[in-house]
Design a protein around this motif. Structure first.
Motif, mmCIF file in Angstrom:
data_model
loop_
_atom_site.group_PDB
_atom_site.id
_atom_site.type_symbol
_atom_site.label_atom_id
_atom_site.label_comp_id
_atom_site.label_asym_id
_atom_site.label_seq_id
_atom_site.Cartn_x
_atom_site.Cartn_y
_atom_site.Cartn_z
ATOM 1 N N LYS A 170 -10.086 13.501 6.683
ATOM 2 C CA LYS A 170 -10.979 12.643 5.887
ATOM 3 C C LYS A 170 -10.311 12.122 4.619
ATOM 4 N N ASP A 171 -9.650 12.988 3.861
ATOM 5 C CA ASP A 171 -9.036 12.546 2.608
ATOM 6 C C ASP A 171 -7.890 11.568 2.864
ATOM 7 N N VAL A 172 -7.196 11.715 3.992
ATOM 8 C CA VAL A 172 -6.122 10.782 4.347
ATOM 9 C C VAL A 172 -6.721 9.415 4.689
ATOM 10 N N VAL A 173 -7.799 9.420 5.467
ATOM 11 C CA VAL A 173 -8.468 8.161 5.815
ATOM 12 C C VAL A 173 -8.950 7.463 4.542
ATOM 13 N N ALA A 174 -9.599 8.213 3.665
ATOM 14 C CA ALA A 174 -10.104 7.628 2.419
ATOM 15 C C ALA A 174 -8.964 7.063 1.580
ATOM 16 N N SER A 175 -7.850 7.791 1.485
ATOM 17 C CA SER A 175 -6.741 7.301 0.663
ATOM 18 C C SER A 175 -6.136 6.025 1.238
ATOM 19 N N HIS A 176 -6.081 5.905 2.560
ATOM 20 C CA HIS A 176 -5.559 4.679 3.166
ATOM 21 C C HIS A 176 -6.529 3.503 2.992
ATOM 22 N N LEU A 177 -7.816 3.778 3.107
ATOM 23 C CA LEU A 177 -8.802 2.723 2.853
ATOM 24 C C LEU A 177 -8.682 2.201 1.425
ATOM 25 N N VAL A 178 -8.609 3.127 0.488
ATOM 26 C CA VAL A 178 -8.504 2.749 -0.920
ATOM 27 C C VAL A 178 -7.183 2.028 -1.162
ATOM 28 N N ASN A 179 -6.108 2.496 -0.543
ATOM 29 C CA ASN A 179 -4.809 1.847 -0.702
ATOM 30 C C ASN A 179 -4.877 0.380 -0.254
ATOM 31 N N LEU A 180 -5.413 0.151 0.932
ATOM 32 C CA LEU A 180 -5.517 -1.219 1.433
ATOM 33 C C LEU A 180 -6.426 -2.065 0.547
ATOM 34 N N ALA A 181 -7.595 -1.533 0.238
ATOM 35 C CA ALA A 181 -8.550 -2.304 -0.561
ATOM 36 C C ALA A 181 -8.035 -2.541 -1.973
ATOM 37 N N TRP A 182 -7.564 -1.490 -2.624
ATOM 38 C CA TRP A 182 -7.166 -1.628 -4.019
ATOM 39 C C TRP A 182 -5.911 -2.475 -4.172
ATOM 40 N N ASN A 183 -4.888 -2.181 -3.384
ATOM 41 C CA ASN A 183 -3.653 -2.949 -3.515
ATOM 42 C C ASN A 183 -3.821 -4.377 -3.028
ATOM 43 N N GLY A 184 -4.690 -4.555 -2.046
ATOM 44 C CA GLY A 184 -4.995 -5.926 -1.626
ATOM 45 C C GLY A 184 -5.736 -6.682 -2.714
ATOM 46 N N LEU A 185 -6.700 -6.024 -3.355
ATOM 47 C CA LEU A 185 -7.470 -6.680 -4.418
ATOM 48 C C LEU A 185 -6.639 -6.896 -5.673
ATOM 49 N N SER A 186 -5.712 -5.999 -5.953
ATOM 50 C CA SER A 186 -4.945 -6.135 -7.193
ATOM 51 C C SER A 186 -3.888 -7.225 -7.094
ATOM 52 N N HIS A 187 -3.656 -7.751 -5.909
ATOM 53 C CA HIS A 187 -2.680 -8.834 -5.735
ATOM 54 C C HIS A 187 -3.322 -10.077 -5.125
ATOM 55 N N LEU A 188 -4.553 -10.328 -5.466
ATOM 56 C CA LEU A 188 -5.241 -11.502 -4.935
ATOM 57 C C LEU A 188 -4.624 -12.791 -5.468
ATOM 58 N N ASP A 189 -4.536 -13.774 -4.606
ATOM 59 C CA ASP A 189 -4.213 -15.129 -5.065
ATOM 60 C C ASP A 189 -5.502 -15.724 -5.600
ATOM 61 N N SER A 190 -5.410 -16.416 -6.701
ATOM 62 C CA SER A 190 -6.633 -17.001 -7.264
ATOM 63 C C SER A 190 -7.142 -18.153 -6.398
ATOM 64 N N LYS A 191 -6.243 -18.821 -5.677
ATOM 65 C CA LYS A 191 -6.648 -19.898 -4.773
ATOM 66 C C LYS A 191 -5.915 -19.716 -3.447
ATOM 67 N N PRO A 192 -6.415 -18.800 -2.607
ATOM 68 C CA PRO A 192 -5.709 -18.535 -1.349
ATOM 69 C C PRO A 192 -5.792 -19.724 -0.394
ATOM 70 N N ALA A 193 -4.747 -19.864 0.416
ATOM 71 C CA ALA A 193 -4.704 -20.915 1.435
ATOM 72 C C ALA A 193 -4.091 -20.317 2.690
ATOM 73 N N LEU A 194 -4.484 -20.856 3.806
ATOM 74 C CA LEU A 194 -3.920 -20.399 5.076
ATOM 75 C C LEU A 194 -2.504 -20.943 5.228
ATOM 76 N N VAL A 195 -1.622 -20.121 5.781
ATOM 77 C CA VAL A 195 -0.245 -20.544 6.046
ATOM 78 C C VAL A 195 -0.198 -21.271 7.374
#
Length: 200
Positions: A170-195
């Protein structure tokens, strides 16, 4: 057994059967047989299968929301994300039958809703947290609703998957969820576009 004790017994049996078989495959006859009572006793308490199911779902919705709300003890947004992910995984681990009842589809709506309504409540809470973060980081706060739905959906679907496999811990699953969500959110493009563009 008092009437209140009998009612609790029937709710517990109904919860177990709805988790095992779903709403459609569960019968009042089976609930009564497991409780060692006649069918009229079940009808007297709940009016029918729909009434019993509504009580079971209402209790599970309240239980899950209470757990998550109690887990959100404030702090940094990353800590809130960790607290919410662990609260959901704790619920899945400790109340497996309840979670199975919530995630099964049913034609019957309870007064407090179903798993979708729980997810919407959680997304609404996350929206306020994300909106404040978006403002401080220069992103459009109107997009907080979209991102909150995406985050909650990611955690909920991972929870459904983990319900069946129970690996990793459980703690491993939670840490990976948080890793994906947090690191994804902390590097958001302000105006994302599809490649990738439509090539037709």
């Amino acid at each position: 057994m008092s009437a209140a004790q009998r009612r609790e017994q029937l709710i517990a049996i109904g919860r177990q059967l709805f988790a095992e078989r779903g709403f459609d495959a569960t019968s009042i006859e089976e609930v009564a047989a497991r409780a060692k009572v006649s069918k009229p006793v079940v009808y007297e308490h709940f009016g029918g299968k729909e009434g019993l199911y509504a009580v079971v779902v209402d209790r599970e919705v309240r239980s899950l929301l209470d757990r998550i709300n109690n887990a959100l003890t404030a702090g940094h947004p990353r800590e809130l994300l960790e607290q919410a992910a662990l609260a959901l995984l704790d619920y899945i681990e400790q109340e497996t039958d309840g979670f199975r009842v919530l995630v099964r589809e049913s034609p019957v709506m309870s007064s407090t809703g179903n798993f979708s309504s729980v997810l919407n409540d959680l997304a609404h809470q996350a929206e306020h947290i994300l909106g404040a973060e978006f403002k401080t980081r220069g992103y459009d706060p109107k997009l907080a609703e979209l991102y909150s739905q995406a985050l909650v959906g990611m955690v909920a679907l991972t929870g459904r998957w983990w319900l069946e496999v129970r690996k990793p811990r459980k703690d491993v699953v939670a840490s990976h969820l948080v890793n994906l969500a947090w690191n994804g959110l902390s590097h958001l493009d302000s105006k994302p576009a599809l490649v990738v563009r439509d090539r037709s």
